[in-house]
Every structure is written in structure tokens, then in C-alpha cells.
Design an enzyme around this catalytic site. Structure first.
Site, PDB file in Angstrom:
ATOM      1  N   CYS A   2       0.820  -1.213   0.000  1.00 15.66           N
ATOM      2  CA  CYS A   2       0.000   0.000   0.000  1.00 15.66           C
ATOM      3  C   CYS A   2       0.855   1.264   0.000  1.00 15.66           C
ATOM      4  CB  CYS A   2      -0.868   0.033   1.246  1.00 15.66           C
ATOM      5  SG  CYS A   2      -1.796  -1.458   1.523  1.00 15.66           S
ATOM      6  N   ARG A  27       5.036   0.147  -5.910  1.00 18.52           N
ATOM      7  CA  ARG A  27       4.992  -0.639  -4.668  1.00 18.52           C
ATOM      8  C   ARG A  27       4.044  -1.835  -4.790  1.00 18.52           C
ATOM      9  NH1 ARG A  27       6.593   2.137   0.265  1.00 18.52           N
ATOM     10  NH2 ARG A  27       5.112   0.830   1.370  1.00 18.52           N
ATOM     11  N   TRP A  74      -3.214  -2.643  -1.331  1.00 23.38           N
ATOM     12  CA  TRP A  74      -2.819  -3.988  -1.717  1.00 23.38           C
ATOM     13  C   TRP A  74      -3.576  -4.900  -0.774  1.00 23.38           C
ATOM     14  CZ3 TRP A  74      -0.150  -8.337   0.143  1.00 23.38           C
ATOM     15  CH2 TRP A  74       0.437  -9.162  -0.832  1.00 23.38           C
ATOM     16  N   ASN A 100      -1.797   2.073   5.970  1.00 23.22           N
ATOM     17  CA  ASN A 100      -0.920   0.978   5.512  1.00 23.22           C
ATOM     18  C   ASN A 100      -0.639   0.091   6.710  1.00 23.22           C
ATOM     19  OD1 ASN A 100      -0.716   2.217   3.066  1.00 23.22           O
ATOM     20  ND2 ASN A 100       1.484   2.641   3.194  1.00 23.22           N
ATOM     21  N   GLY A 101      -0.549  -1.214   6.485  1.00 29.32           N
ATOM     22  CA  GLY A 101      -0.231  -2.118   7.592  1.00 29.32           C
ATOM     23  C   GLY A 101      -1.411  -3.022   7.900  1.00 29.32           C
ATOM     24  N   GLU A 492      19.533 -15.940  -7.869  1.00 25.93           N
ATOM     25  CA  GLU A 492      19.023 -14.605  -8.157  1.00 25.93           C
ATOM     26  C   GLU A 492      18.510 -14.512  -9.602  1.00 25.93           C
ATOM     27  OE1 GLU A 492      17.935 -12.139  -6.733  1.00 25.93           O
ATOM     28  OE2 GLU A 492      18.099 -10.469  -8.129  1.00 25.93           O
ATOM     29  N   LYS A 496      14.728 -13.533 -10.708  1.00 24.51           N
ATOM     30  CA  LYS A 496      14.451 -12.429 -11.643  1.00 24.51           C
ATOM     31  C   LYS A 496      13.515 -12.893 -12.746  1.00 24.51           C
ATOM     32  CE  LYS A 496      15.296  -9.745 -10.095  1.00 24.51           C
ATOM     33  NZ  LYS A 496      15.685  -9.331  -8.830  1.00 24.51           N
ATOM     34  N   GLU A 499       9.938 -13.588 -11.457  1.00 25.08           N
ATOM     35  CA  GLU A 499       9.222 -12.379 -11.059  1.00 25.08           C
ATOM     36  C   GLU A 499       8.583 -11.675 -12.238  1.00 25.08           C
ATOM     37  OE1 GLU A 499      11.283 -10.182  -7.320  1.00 25.08           O
ATOM     38  OE2 GLU A 499      12.582 -10.417  -9.044  1.00 25.08           O
ATOM     39  N   HIS A 515      20.974 -35.401  -8.215  1.00 27.87           N
ATOM     40  CA  HIS A 515      20.187 -35.896  -7.085  1.00 27.87           C
ATOM     41  C   HIS A 515      18.699 -35.555  -7.246  1.00 27.87           C
ATOM     42  CE1 HIS A 515      23.873 -37.019  -5.123  1.00 27.87           C
ATOM     43  NE2 HIS A 515      24.356 -35.810  -5.422  1.00 27.87           N
ATOM     44  N   LYS A 612       6.874  -4.062  -4.174  1.00 22.52           N
ATOM     45  CA  LYS A 612       8.271  -3.654  -4.041  1.00 22.52           C
ATOM     46  C   LYS A 612       8.730  -3.799  -2.599  1.00 22.52           C
ATOM     47  CE  LYS A 612      12.123  -1.781  -5.417  1.00 22.52           C
ATOM     48  NZ  LYS A 612      13.013  -2.757  -6.077  1.00 22.52           N
TER      49      LYS A 612
END
Ligand code: G6P
Length: 617
Positions: A2, A27, A74, A100-101, A492, A496, A499, A515, A612
Site C-alpha cells: 500500500c 509498490r 494492496w 498501511n499495515g 538470483e 528475476k 518475477e 540428485h 516492491k
């Protein structure tokens, strides 16, 4: 997640608020809304969907108010919908709130308010806040106050006192139509100081084009913001002064500056970000130093364990850091996801140093993991990109990357800057401990100084990566392999790709291939091998041969001379000290993910479901 924006001044608030929300789109959000006060009436316009949809809402152009609050939501409690969007009002339409939260005890508070005849229209936790404020304004001890400003602030304080959880909150009211009250706990909020106008935001880039002077609100601190004044109060409403901070970020840094997407711009900003992060922290022939921290030999000698704790990309930077610290400082180092660390009762005491990496400095799990280690007596060191962010205020020591604002959800320049900074930190510790030879550290420093121009070289070659991306962008699965520090880059790279391209991908330590995962290799599957460690070339190439013989299509990222040439594509990167190779080998992998996302026609900067900055658990 948010986002919050607020404005109080003499201009029409709506364009400034929407502009701020647009700057916060990165965000991640699913709904947007705005509230202003006009002729002693609160006007709220909100809906699910993009911020730009606000311009299509009836009445948006008629909003003339010069005081307003705005929000991108969000969804946590209740699906994305008009009713669940913020701002929320109390039943009397006198108070409007954005938040927010998460309010953890909202169900109890809702029950309490319902027994007092309050009605609820949304499924959100937030809606209890304006109603609680109204409750205290009319029933609380402050209800006898004759000064409406004091009564308003007192009611907000009483309501906040009841909340459990995390919050950054803005409140406006018809009772005091010229002010905004702001308060936070475990969720960021900054106040931008202007001339005859002031701004509020959950994130600096939202208002960076209006001011560079910021107050960073502390946990449990209240601010009352008018167009000509900003007053701060502690949690007992005693007023205090607060120092303003000048944030040296360039306003253009938060714009695309001619690039098609923020992510591409940020990939190309890496030479500068690395240069700035090195700054004056070392010179050849001189020891590393940090302006902001001074760590003694005595303390470092007492440390028998280092934890690096972070989430997502920052954790991958931490994994590279483990190789650096163990090699240079000879201290056993463990890397953990913050969300795991905080719940597994880790063995931490005063002989443990816990390093936390967070671009935003606001990731809820990372902050909680830091508080846990502190409570167990460990020293904590934060690596962040955002001055004054929550994590930096909690940690014993803080050092900053100087990557500038990172807007794209998929982190690129923050990652390379974090790896650079951990490398400098490892050298700094090694010099104090005298655990690595002078010659090796000087060699590392010289290699580090050359990194920006080597990154530029790779970027100049980006069309080759684009060609490979074009060959494989329709695939459903991909695999990334690496050994040692290359494995951290494989992780990483895979993140990427997932995402921003939504292609399923896995990263494996090359030696683990046999394995299990090799069962997934069949004709045409794409496998990308990262091979930079001169000592492990033969072994790594053998692992790639194993997938080639099962029909895989291969791309190799390397700075070594390879003993075979039967790969579909080889992308050569410049040589560097093996510990620094992630800073170069990740660049083609970032470009690879970027181009695949573009070929698929996806939103590179705002991938679905991602945020974000993850400020809730
Ligand atoms: C989110 C972002 C990632 C980031 C992670 C940690 O998941 O989408 O890009 O790596 O959070 O963020 P931090 O701000 O703590 O580095």
C-alpha cells in the site's frame, strides 16, 4: 505494498495526490482512492484498479479541496473492491482515514464498536480506525475539551492506543478542515516540508519532485500538519521539535528519463550505483573505512558467528556475502530468510553479529528478525538503501548502499550495490582482524574499482542476450546452474526470471543436479550455466554436458576458457576477482529476464501479485 500520499496547502490537492500515487504504483496495489475536504464536507472517491482510473470517476474534476489524503491498497482483509478501497470514513462522515499495515485486533475492536451501534460496510481492518476516532471524539475523556484541535488529536491518540499491529495512518476531519494528522508504527511515513504547503508520503519518491526536505516520522509519534506548520507529539501528546533531513536524491532519479521501463533504466544505472556505493570507502593502498560505523578489533574477535538475514533479492546478495566473509574474515556465516529466522529460535547471543540487508529498510519480516536478535543480545548491522528507514533506526550499526531510488519491483541496482557493500564490509572486517593478506585485499580493491567499466562493457553487448531471450521466451520451464558463488547468482537469476516473465524456473547447485532435478531435463529444455570460478570450470562444464546429452538447450555465462564448445550460446563477461563475479555475471541474467518479459508483452515494472516493499508478514 500500500502507498500513502497527503497534501495540505493552497493548491488543488487532487492532482498532487494522484501524481504522488502514480509515483508509488511500483509498490504494488490493486485499488486507489482519494479524500479531500470541501465546504466542511468530506469527499471520497475510490475504486479498484489502476490509479489512472481515478480520473474516470464521476466528480474527480470537481474536487477543489486544498487538503487531502490518498492511498493505493494492496488487499489483505477483503478482496479488491470499491468498498474495501481506502479512504474509509466513520459512520458520521466526519473522519476519513488511509492506512498501511495490518490491525491485528480489528475483529475485537469491530465487535466493541458494533455493540456501540457502529455499522461496517467493508471487510477491511482499517474501517475500525475512523469509527474508533469518532467514538473517542464523542465519548472519550477528550470529548469534554472545548478546543476542537486538541479534541481531534486526543481522539486520534486514544484510537491509536487501542490498535495492535502495524500502521501508517493519515486522518482528516471536517472538524479541523485545514490539517492532517499522521502517525505510524512499523510502517514508514515521511513528511515533506514545502513553502506554504506540506506533503506526506509512505515513500520518499512520491513527493520528491516537490521537496527534498523531509521529517522521518518515528514509531508512536504523531504529526499535525497544516500548510504553514508541522507539529510533532510523542505518544502522550507532549510536543517536541524534530530535525529536518535533506535527502540528496535527484528528482529525475524517480522518473524513467527516456527509458522504456524503470527496470531497464535501473539496469543501466548499475555502473553509477556501484561507483557511488564504493564512494570514498576505500582507496588503493589505504584501509577501508565507513563514516558511519567504527567497529573495534576487540569486538570482532569476540564474534564467533555471523548471520546474514534478508528476504528475496537482498537474501541472494547476502548469500554472496557469506562467501566473502568466510573467505576473508574466517568467521562462520549463515544466511537465512528473515521469515524463517524469526520463528526458528536461532542460536544467537552476544558473540553473534547479525547483518540485515534490505533495500527499502521496511520489510516486515526483516525488521522483526532484527528485533529478535537484539533481544537475544546480538549486535545488529543494517545495510539499506533508504536513509532513515525503519531498519536503520533499529540497528546498532547502519551502512548505506548508494543506488538511488529503485522503482521497478524486480531489484537490480540495489542487488549489485548490496553485493559491493558487503564486499567492502568484509574487507573492512578482514583488515581489522588481519585475517587476509594485504596483497589479496589490494587485489580485491583494484578489481572492485574496475567493476563499473566492466558492467558498461556487458551492457554494450546486451543485444546478444536479447537474441537468446527471443529464442526461448515461449518456454514454460528453465533451469539455472552454478557452483560456489555462481550458485548464488543462479538463485538470483531464477528469481528475476520468475518475477517478471512468469516462467517457472529453478536454480540448482550444479553438483545437486544428479540428485533429482536431472529427471526434469528433456529435449529442448533451457538450461543456463554460470561458470566463473577458475577452480570449478571442469566440474561445472561436466554438469552442463550431462544436460546437453539429455537434449537441453544451453546458455553459458562465463569469464573462463571452456574445455568444450557444444553449447547453444556462450556469453562472455569480463574477468574479475572470483569473489566479485556475481556483480558481473548477474547483469546478463537481469537483461535476459527483462527481454523475455518484453517479448511476452508483460508489465516489466509492475509484475502481477508482487510488491516492491513487503511491509506485512
Ligand atoms: C520484495 C521485492 C523484492 C525484494 C524483497 C526484499 O519481495 O519484490 O525485490 O528483494 O521484497 O525487499 P527489501 O526492501 O527488504 O530489500
Amino acid at each position: 505494498m500500500c502507498g500513502i500520499v497527503g497534501y495540505v496547502g493552497s493548491q488543488k490537492a487532487t492532482p498532487i495526490l494522484i501524481d504522488g500515487l502514480l509515483a508509488l504504483e511500483y509498490r504494488g496495489y490493486d485499488s486507489a482512492g482519494i479524500a479531500t475536504i470541501e465546504n466542511s464536507t468530506l469527499k471520497v472517491l475510490k475504486d479498484k484498479g489502476r490509479v489512472n482510473n481515478l480520473y474516470n470517476l464521476d466528480g474527480i474534476n470537481e474536487l477543489e479541496g486544498t487538503v487531502g489524503i490518498a492511498h493505493t491498497r494492496w488487499a489483505t482483509h477483503g478482496q479488491p473492491s470499491k468498498l474495501n478501497s481506502h479512504p474509509h470514513m466513520d459512520n458520521s462522515n466526519q473522519f476519513a482515514v488511509v492506512h498501511n499495515g495490518i490491525i491485528e485486533n480489528y475483529a475485537d475492536l469491530k465487535k466493541f464498536l458494533e455493540t456501540n451501534n457502529y455499522k461496517f460496510f467493508s471487510e477491511t481492518d482499517t474501517e475500525v480506525i475512523p469509527n474508533l476516532i469518532h467514538y473517542y471524539y464523542t465519548n472519550g475523556p477528550v470529548s469534554i475539551l472545548s478546543d476542537s484541535k486538541e479534541r481531534f488529536l486526543g481522539a486520534v491518540k486514544s484510537a491509536i492506543y487501542d490498535l495492535k499491529g502495524s500502521y501508517a495512518i493519515e486522518v482528516i476531519s471536517t472538524i479541523c478542515p485545514n490539517e492532517i494528522i499522521a502517525v505510524r508504527k512499523d510502517s514508514p511515513l515521511v513528511i515533506g516540508k514545502g513553502d506554504g504547503e506540506n506533503y506526506i508520503a509512505s515513500d520518499i519518491p512520491a513527493i520528491l519532485k516537490y521537496t527534498k526536505d523531509f521529517y522521518l516520522l518515528d514509531d508512536n509519534e504523531f504529526a499535525v500538519i497544516n500548510k504553514d506548520s508541522i507539529k510533532f507529539f510523542d505518544n502522550t501528546l507532549i510536543e517536541h521539535n524534530k530535525a529536518v533531513k535533506n535527502i540528496a536524491w535527484d528528482a529525475n532519479a524517480a522518473s524513467k528519463d527516456g527509458y522504456e521501463d524503470f527496470m531497464l533504466k535501473e539496469i543501466y544505472e548499475q555502473p553509477t550505483a556501484v561507483r557511488e556505493t564504493i564512494g570514498s570507502r576505500f582507496y588503493l593502498g589505504k584501509k577501508c573505512s565507513f563514516d558511519d560505523i567504527h567497529i573495534t578489533k576487540e569486538y570482532l574477535q569476540s564474534v564467533n558467528k555471523i548471520f546474514i538475514i534478508a528476504c528475496g533479492t537482498a537474501m541472494h546478495a547476502g548469500l554472496a556475502g557469506k562467501y566473502m566473509i568466510e573467505h576473508l574474515c574466517k568467521i562462520s556465516t549463515e544466511v537465512d530468510a528473515a521469515s524463517e529466522f524469526r520463528y526458528r529460535n536461532p542460536i544467537v547471543d552476544e558473540h553473534t553479529l547479525c547483518i540485515y540487508i534490505s533495500q527499502s529498510g521496511e520489510t516486515a519480516d526483516t525488521i522483526a528478525a532484527l528485533k529478535l536478535a537484539k533481544s537475544k543480545g546480538a549486535k545488529t548491522l543494517a545495510i539499506s538503501n533508504v536513509i532513515g528507514s525503519s531498519i536503520t533506526r533499529e540497528a546498532d550499526y547502519t551502512i548505506y548502499t548508494h543506488a538511488g531510488p529503485e522503482i521497478a519491483v524486480a531489484s537490480t541496482k540495489a542487488y549489485t550495490s548490496q553485493v559491493v557493500l558487503i564486499a567492502i564490509l568484509s574487507m573492512y572486517f578482514a583488515e581489522i582482524l588481519e585475517s587476509t593478506s594485504y596483497a589479496e585485499i589490494e587485489e580485491l580493491k583494484a578489481s572492485m574499482v574496475d567493476l563499473p567499466s566492466k558492467i558498461e562493457q556487458i551492457l554494450d553487448d546486451s543485444s546478444k542476450i536479447k537474441d537468446f531471450a527471443q529464442m526461448v521466451y515461449t518456454e514454460k520451464d528453465m533451469f539455472f546452474l552454478g557452483r560456489g558463488i555462481d550458485y548464488t547468482v543462479a538463485l538470483e537469476s531464477s528469481l528475476k526470471l520468475k518475477e517478471i516473465s512468469y516462467i517457472h524456473s529453478e536454480a540448482y547447485a550444479s553438483g545437486e543436479l544428479k540428485h533429482g532435478p536431472i529427471a526434469l531435463i528433456e529435449n529442448g529444455v533451457t538450461v543456463i550455466g554460470i561458470i566463473t570460478n577458475p577452480q570449478l570450470v571442469e566440474k561445472s562444464v561436466s554438469n552442463v554436458q550431462e544436460v546437453i546429452s539429455r537434449g537441453a538447450k544451453t546458455l553459458i555465462i562465463t569469464n573462463q576458457i571452456l574445455p568444450s564448445s557444444n553449447f547453444d550460446y556462450v556469453f562472455n563477461i569480463p574477468n574479475t576477482h572470483p569473489l566479485l563475479s556475481p556483480i558481473l555475471s548477474i547483469i546478463p541474467m537481469q537483461l535476459f529476464a527483462y527481454y523475455i518479459s518484453k517479448f511476452k508483452g508483460l508489465d516489466v515494472d509492475k509484475p502481477r501479485n508482487l510488491a516492491k516493499s513487503v511491509t506485512v508478514e
